[in-house]
Design a protein around this motif. Structure first.
Motif, PDB file in Angstrom:
ATOM      1  N   ILE A 184       3.617   8.354   2.776  1.00 35.00           N
ATOM      2  CA  ILE A 184       4.226   9.437   2.004  1.00 35.00           C
ATOM      3  C   ILE A 184       3.649  10.766   2.473  1.00 35.00           C
ATOM      4  CG2 ILE A 184       4.533  10.370  -0.329  1.00 35.00           C
ATOM      5  CD1 ILE A 184       3.833   7.307  -1.156  1.00 35.00           C
ATOM      6  N   ALA A 185       4.468  11.600   3.081  1.00 37.53           N
ATOM      7  CA  ALA A 185       4.027  12.912   3.558  1.00 37.53           C
ATOM      8  C   ALA A 185       3.940  13.881   2.379  1.00 37.53           C
ATOM      9  CB  ALA A 185       4.995  13.442   4.601  1.00 37.53           C
ATOM     10  N   THR A 186       2.862  14.678   2.351  1.00 39.17           N
ATOM     11  CA  THR A 186       2.693  15.626   1.247  1.00 39.17           C
ATOM     12  C   THR A 186       3.574  16.859   1.417  1.00 39.17           C
ATOM     13  OG1 THR A 186       0.938  16.948   2.281  1.00 39.17           O
ATOM     14  CG2 THR A 186       0.273  14.939   1.116  1.00 39.17           C
ATOM     15  N   ASN A 187       4.068  17.082   2.652  1.00 38.58           N
ATOM     16  CA  ASN A 187       4.840  18.308   2.929  1.00 38.58           C
ATOM     17  C   ASN A 187       5.941  18.007   3.946  1.00 38.58           C
ATOM     18  OD1 ASN A 187       3.707  19.260   5.802  1.00 38.58           O
ATOM     19  ND2 ASN A 187       1.993  18.446   4.603  1.00 38.58           N
ATOM     20  N   THR A 188       7.016  18.764   3.864  1.00 43.28           N
ATOM     21  CA  THR A 188       8.185  18.513   4.714  1.00 43.28           C
ATOM     22  C   THR A 188       7.917  18.744   6.201  1.00 43.28           C
ATOM     23  OG1 THR A 188       9.682  18.960   2.879  1.00 43.28           O
ATOM     24  CG2 THR A 188      10.603  19.172   5.101  1.00 43.28           C
ATOM     25  N   PRO A 189       7.166  19.802   6.603  1.00 37.48           N
ATOM     26  CA  PRO A 189       6.894  19.950   8.047  1.00 37.48           C
ATOM     27  C   PRO A 189       6.235  18.712   8.647  1.00 37.48           C
ATOM     28  CG  PRO A 189       6.392  21.998   6.918  1.00 37.48           C
ATOM     29  CD  PRO A 189       6.695  20.994   5.843  1.00 37.48           C
ATOM     30  N   LEU A 190       5.301  18.084   7.918  1.00 34.36           N
ATOM     31  CA  LEU A 190       4.677  16.856   8.437  1.00 34.36           C
ATOM     32  C   LEU A 190       5.715  15.732   8.527  1.00 34.36           C
ATOM     33  CD1 LEU A 190       2.295  15.028   9.254  1.00 34.36           C
ATOM     34  CD2 LEU A 190       1.966  14.567   6.801  1.00 34.36           C
ATOM     35  N   ALA A 191       6.517  15.591   7.462  1.00 33.50           N
ATOM     36  CA  ALA A 191       7.521  14.519   7.455  1.00 33.50           C
ATOM     37  C   ALA A 191       8.457  14.644   8.647  1.00 33.50           C
ATOM     38  CB  ALA A 191       8.306  14.552   6.145  1.00 33.50           C
ATOM     39  N   GLN A 192       8.746  15.889   9.061  1.00 33.39           N
ATOM     40  CA  GLN A 192       9.646  16.098  10.203  1.00 33.39           C
ATOM     41  C   GLN A 192       8.908  15.954  11.534  1.00 33.39           C
ATOM     42  OE1 GLN A 192      11.178  19.989   9.203  1.00 33.39           O
ATOM     43  NE2 GLN A 192      12.781  19.173   7.869  1.00 33.39           N
ATOM     44  N   TRP A 193       7.656  16.436  11.592  1.00 32.72           N
ATOM     45  CA  TRP A 193       6.888  16.422  12.855  1.00 32.72           C
ATOM     46  C   TRP A 193       6.488  15.003  13.245  1.00 32.72           C
ATOM     47  CZ3 TRP A 193       6.209  19.185  16.917  1.00 32.72           C
ATOM     48  CH2 TRP A 193       5.093  18.994  17.742  1.00 32.72           C
ATOM     49  N   MET A 194       6.084  14.171  12.258  1.00 33.63           N
ATOM     50  CA  MET A 194       5.695  12.781  12.524  1.00 33.63           C
ATOM     51  C   MET A 194       6.700  11.838  11.862  1.00 33.63           C
ATOM     52  SD  MET A 194       1.497  12.957  12.221  1.00 33.63           S
ATOM     53  CE  MET A 194       1.287  11.240  12.651  1.00 33.63           C
ATOM     54  N   SER A 195       7.955  12.078  12.134  1.00 40.85           N
ATOM     55  CA  SER A 195       9.017  11.331  11.456  1.00 40.85           C
ATOM     56  C   SER A 195       8.980   9.842  11.775  1.00 40.85           C
ATOM     57  CB  SER A 195      10.382  11.913  11.813  1.00 40.85           C
ATOM     58  OG  SER A 195      10.590  11.852  13.209  1.00 40.85           O
ATOM     59  N   ASP A 196       8.421   9.464  12.946  1.00 44.57           N
ATOM     60  CA  ASP A 196       8.380   8.031  13.256  1.00 44.57           C
ATOM     61  C   ASP A 196       7.299   7.305  12.458  1.00 44.57           C
ATOM     62  OD1 ASP A 196       6.331   9.276  14.664  1.00 44.57           O
ATOM     63  OD2 ASP A 196       6.364   7.810  16.289  1.00 44.57           O
ATOM     64  N   ASN A 197       6.366   8.064  11.846  1.00 46.27           N
ATOM     65  CA  ASN A 197       5.303   7.456  11.047  1.00 46.27           C
ATOM     66  C   ASN A 197       5.535   7.551   9.542  1.00 46.27           C
ATOM     67  OD1 ASN A 197       3.544   8.860  13.579  1.00 46.27           O
ATOM     68  ND2 ASN A 197       3.156   6.704  13.162  1.00 46.27           N
ATOM     69  N   MET A 198       6.333   8.540   9.117  1.00 47.96           N
ATOM     70  CA  MET A 198       6.468   8.810   7.682  1.00 47.96           C
ATOM     71  C   MET A 198       7.682   8.090   7.087  1.00 47.96           C
ATOM     72  SD  MET A 198       3.897  10.697   7.027  1.00 47.96           S
ATOM     73  CE  MET A 198       2.851  10.240   8.411  1.00 47.96           C
ATOM     74  N   ASP A 199       7.477   7.488   5.909  1.00 53.14           N
ATOM     75  CA  ASP A 199       8.565   6.795   5.208  1.00 53.14           C
ATOM     76  C   ASP A 199       9.204   7.670   4.139  1.00 53.14           C
ATOM     77  OD1 ASP A 199       8.318   3.835   6.163  1.00 53.14           O
ATOM     78  OD2 ASP A 199       6.267   4.406   5.659  1.00 53.14           O
ATOM     79  N   PHE A 200       8.452   8.666   3.641  1.00 55.19           N
ATOM     80  CA  PHE A 200       8.934   9.417   2.471  1.00 55.19           C
ATOM     81  C   PHE A 200       8.390  10.838   2.537  1.00 55.19           C
ATOM     82  CE2 PHE A 200       8.957  10.830  -1.920  1.00 55.19           C
ATOM     83  CZ  PHE A 200      10.124  10.304  -2.436  1.00 55.19           C
ATOM     84  N   ASP A 201       9.223  11.788   2.132  1.00 52.74           N
ATOM     85  CA  ASP A 201       8.850  13.208   2.128  1.00 52.74           C
ATOM     86  C   ASP A 201       8.673  13.690   0.687  1.00 52.74           C
ATOM     87  OD1 ASP A 201       8.511  15.902   2.530  1.00 52.74           O
ATOM     88  OD2 ASP A 201      10.577  16.280   3.186  1.00 52.74           O
ATOM     89  N   ALA A 202       7.420  14.043   0.321  1.00 52.12           N
ATOM     90  CA  ALA A 202       7.167  14.589  -1.017  1.00 52.12           C
ATOM     91  C   ALA A 202       7.203  16.111  -1.016  1.00 52.12           C
ATOM     92  CB  ALA A 202       5.802  14.099  -1.537  1.00 52.12           C
ATOM     93  N   GLY A 203       7.539  16.712   0.123  1.00 46.86           N
ATOM     94  CA  GLY A 203       7.572  18.165   0.244  1.00 46.86           C
ATOM     95  C   GLY A 203       8.497  18.873  -0.731  1.00 46.86           C
TER      96      GLY A 203
ATOM     97  N   VAL B 273       0.846  -1.190   0.000  1.00 47.67           N
ATOM     98  CA  VAL B 273       0.000   0.000   0.000  1.00 47.67           C
ATOM     99  C   VAL B 273       0.882   1.240   0.000  1.00 47.67           C
ATOM    100  CG1 VAL B 273      -1.846   1.250   1.180  1.00 47.67           C
ATOM    101  CG2 VAL B 273      -1.755  -1.259   1.321  1.00 47.67           C
ATOM    102  N   LEU B 274       0.688   2.124  -0.979  1.00 47.67           N
ATOM    103  CA  LEU B 274       1.333   3.438  -0.976  1.00 47.67           C
ATOM    104  C   LEU B 274       0.296   4.432  -0.475  1.00 47.67           C
ATOM    105  CD1 LEU B 274       3.358   3.511  -4.333  1.00 47.67           C
ATOM    106  CD2 LEU B 274       3.994   2.581  -2.107  1.00 47.67           C
ATOM    107  N   PHE B 275       0.572   5.071   0.663  1.00 39.45           N
ATOM    108  CA  PHE B 275      -0.438   5.845   1.388  1.00 39.45           C
ATOM    109  C   PHE B 275       0.053   7.278   1.523  1.00 39.45           C
ATOM    110  CE2 PHE B 275      -3.928   5.222   4.631  1.00 39.45           C
ATOM    111  CZ  PHE B 275      -4.067   6.559   4.952  1.00 39.45           C
ATOM    112  N   THR B 276      -0.659   8.223   0.915  1.00 41.04           N
ATOM    113  CA  THR B 276      -0.280   9.629   1.011  1.00 41.04           C
ATOM    114  C   THR B 276      -1.076  10.307   2.124  1.00 41.04           C
ATOM    115  OG1 THR B 276      -1.949  10.509  -0.516  1.00 41.04           O
ATOM    116  CG2 THR B 276       0.069   9.610  -1.492  1.00 41.04           C
ATOM    117  N   THR B 277      -0.434  11.252   2.808  1.00 42.51           N
ATOM    118  CA  THR B 277      -1.124  11.964   3.882  1.00 42.51           C
ATOM    119  C   THR B 277      -0.538  13.355   4.080  1.00 42.51           C
ATOM    120  OG1 THR B 277      -1.745  11.895   6.232  1.00 42.51           O
ATOM    121  CG2 THR B 277       0.370  10.903   5.643  1.00 42.51           C
ATOM    122  N   GLY B 278      -1.412  14.312   4.312  1.00 40.26           N
ATOM    123  CA  GLY B 278      -0.968  15.679   4.533  1.00 40.26           C
ATOM    124  C   GLY B 278      -1.090  16.123   5.979  1.00 40.26           C
ATOM    125  N   ARG B 279      -2.070  15.534   6.707  1.00 39.78           N
ATOM    126  CA  ARG B 279      -2.261  15.880   8.117  1.00 39.78           C
ATOM    127  C   ARG B 279      -1.549  14.890   9.034  1.00 39.78           C
ATOM    128  NH1 ARG B 279      -3.821  20.503   9.433  1.00 39.78           N
ATOM    129  NH2 ARG B 279      -5.207  19.808  11.094  1.00 39.78           N
TER     130      ARG B 279
END
Length: 385
Positions: free
Chosen positions: A318-337, A298-304
């Motif tokens: 897959i985080a839609t933005n870099t602040p999310l990728a950094q804030w929830m880094s233990d949940n995010m595999d990839f930063d699309a920011g 499953v490839l799962f995109t999320t912004g919130r």
């Protein structure tokens, strides 16, 4: 191109080799969970269904549970029954065995209660483990891969970064001969005319349009609109204003390939390429439906931000933005920011994501797997009687 995976007797290919403990009804979930504790590699799912259901709703529950057991990521299954539920445990086991894998049964009433059922179940699970867990990865063709594309907790960046990025991955996978599923019918509303134009033949395009219109009819039947539900308060806070705006971002996940098939909930595709599945926008039920239909990654995109995982399929977040990728880094595999910041094109980001995806296919754990997320839910379409 080849991947390192688990070839199954029916020709399917799994990217994991799970030993699944499958309760047939809500009443057997506790026993199933206790049985699974005996083998560290085993996974159990939990649900509240399997009793007092009717018609298509009952059939969908059976299809979802049996399909989860038959998923190529599952090497063997122990079915745990109560004994008086709607579907006999052997019916599940027989359906799972059609995929060429072992399936055993234990019944709580038949064994004389919880303690005896746990003991007998653990005995059978250990025997299954000896058979299933000795399987090793082998070179397999990449075209056997079945991807599921999901978006959840979306924001205004979803339709600009992560969803088009996943769409690029979908195009590359379809070009390589793989299968790609896209779901969440609720989030097709307002974009049905675009889907209708993409059918491989006109009849498939019409099936896609009808699927969306039928979803709208259900809302009207209940005299309700989508306000407060979809887009959700979190979506709105993230910058999405209407369901149409959300839908136009959602459909990017399917890329640009023709739609080869439109599937009912938890039904396995008969075609390769891009397929649509009729599921709710609810992420847990949507992912469960696609995995029951045979999706192995499953490839799962999320912004919130959402931690959602799956019991039998890796979920790559897959985080839609870099602040999310950094804030929830233990949940995010990839930063699309970096796409939004102009530091990377979609094609360049797709090169990074494709490489990560192959690492996961070949055995690298996703963040949701590391954290133990195994959410599971089945879509209901009728009342419990």
């Amino acid at each position: 191109m080849t991947i390192q995976a688990y070839p199954r007797p029916n020709g399917a290919v799994g990217v994991r080799n799970h030993l699944l403990v499958l309760p047939t009804v809500g009443c057997s979930c506790h026993v199933a969970a206790r049985i699974a504790e005996a083998v560290p590699e085993a996974v159990a799912i939990s649900h509240q269904h399997g009793c007092a259901q009717i018609g298509d709703d009952a059939a969908a529950t059976f299809r979802t549970l049996a399909g989860t057991g038959a998923n190529p990521n599952v090497g063997g299954v122990l079915v745990v029954a109560l004994g008086c539920e709607q579907w006999a445990a052997e019916a599940f086991a027989d359906e799972i065995r059609k995929a060429g894998k072992p399936a055993e049964v234990v019944g709580i009433q038949k064994e004389g209660g919880t303690t005896a059922a746990i003991a007998r179940g653990r005995e059978r699970l250990r025997a299954l483990a000896a058979e299933v867990l000795r399987q090793v990865r082998q070179p397999c063709p990449l075209d056997r891969l079945v991807l599921a594309m999901e978006c959840g907790a979306s924001d205004a960046f979803s339709g600009l970064t992560a969803n088009p990025l996943v769409g690029e991955i979908a195009d590359r996978a379809v070009a390589a001969g793989a299968t790609v599923m896209v779901s969440e019918t609720t989030e097709f509303i307002g974009a049905e005319h675009l889907l209708a134009q993409r059918g491989a033949i006109p009849e498939i395009g019409e099936d896609a349009r009808k699927m969306v219109l039928d979803c709208e009819k259900v809302c009207r039947f209940y005299g309700a609109d989508l306000t407060g539900s979809n887009p959700s308060p979190g979506n709105i806070e993230g910058g999405i204003t209407t369901i149409e705006e959300k839908s136009l971002g959602c459909v990017h996940k399917g890329g640009h390939s023709p739609i080869e098939e439109v599937l009912d909930y938890a039904v396995a595709p008969t075609s390769r390429g891009l397929v649509l599945m009729d599921t709710p926008g609810n992420d847990i039920e949507s992912v469960a439906g696609m995995v029951a239909g045979g999706a192995t990654l499953v490839l799962f995109t999320t912004g919130r931000g959402t931690p959602l995982g799956c019991a039998v399929a890796p979920v790559l977040k897959i985080a839609t933005n870099t602040p999310l990728a950094q804030w929830m880094s233990d949940n995010m595999d990839f930063d699309a920011g970096p796409i939004a910041e102009g530091r990377e094109t979609i094609a360049e980001a797709a090169n990074r994501l494709w490489a990560l995806m192959l690492d996961v296919v070949n055995g690298r754990l996703t963040r949701s797997e590391v954290l133990g997320h195994r959410e599971f839910g089945i879509r209901r379409t009728a009342p419990t009687l």
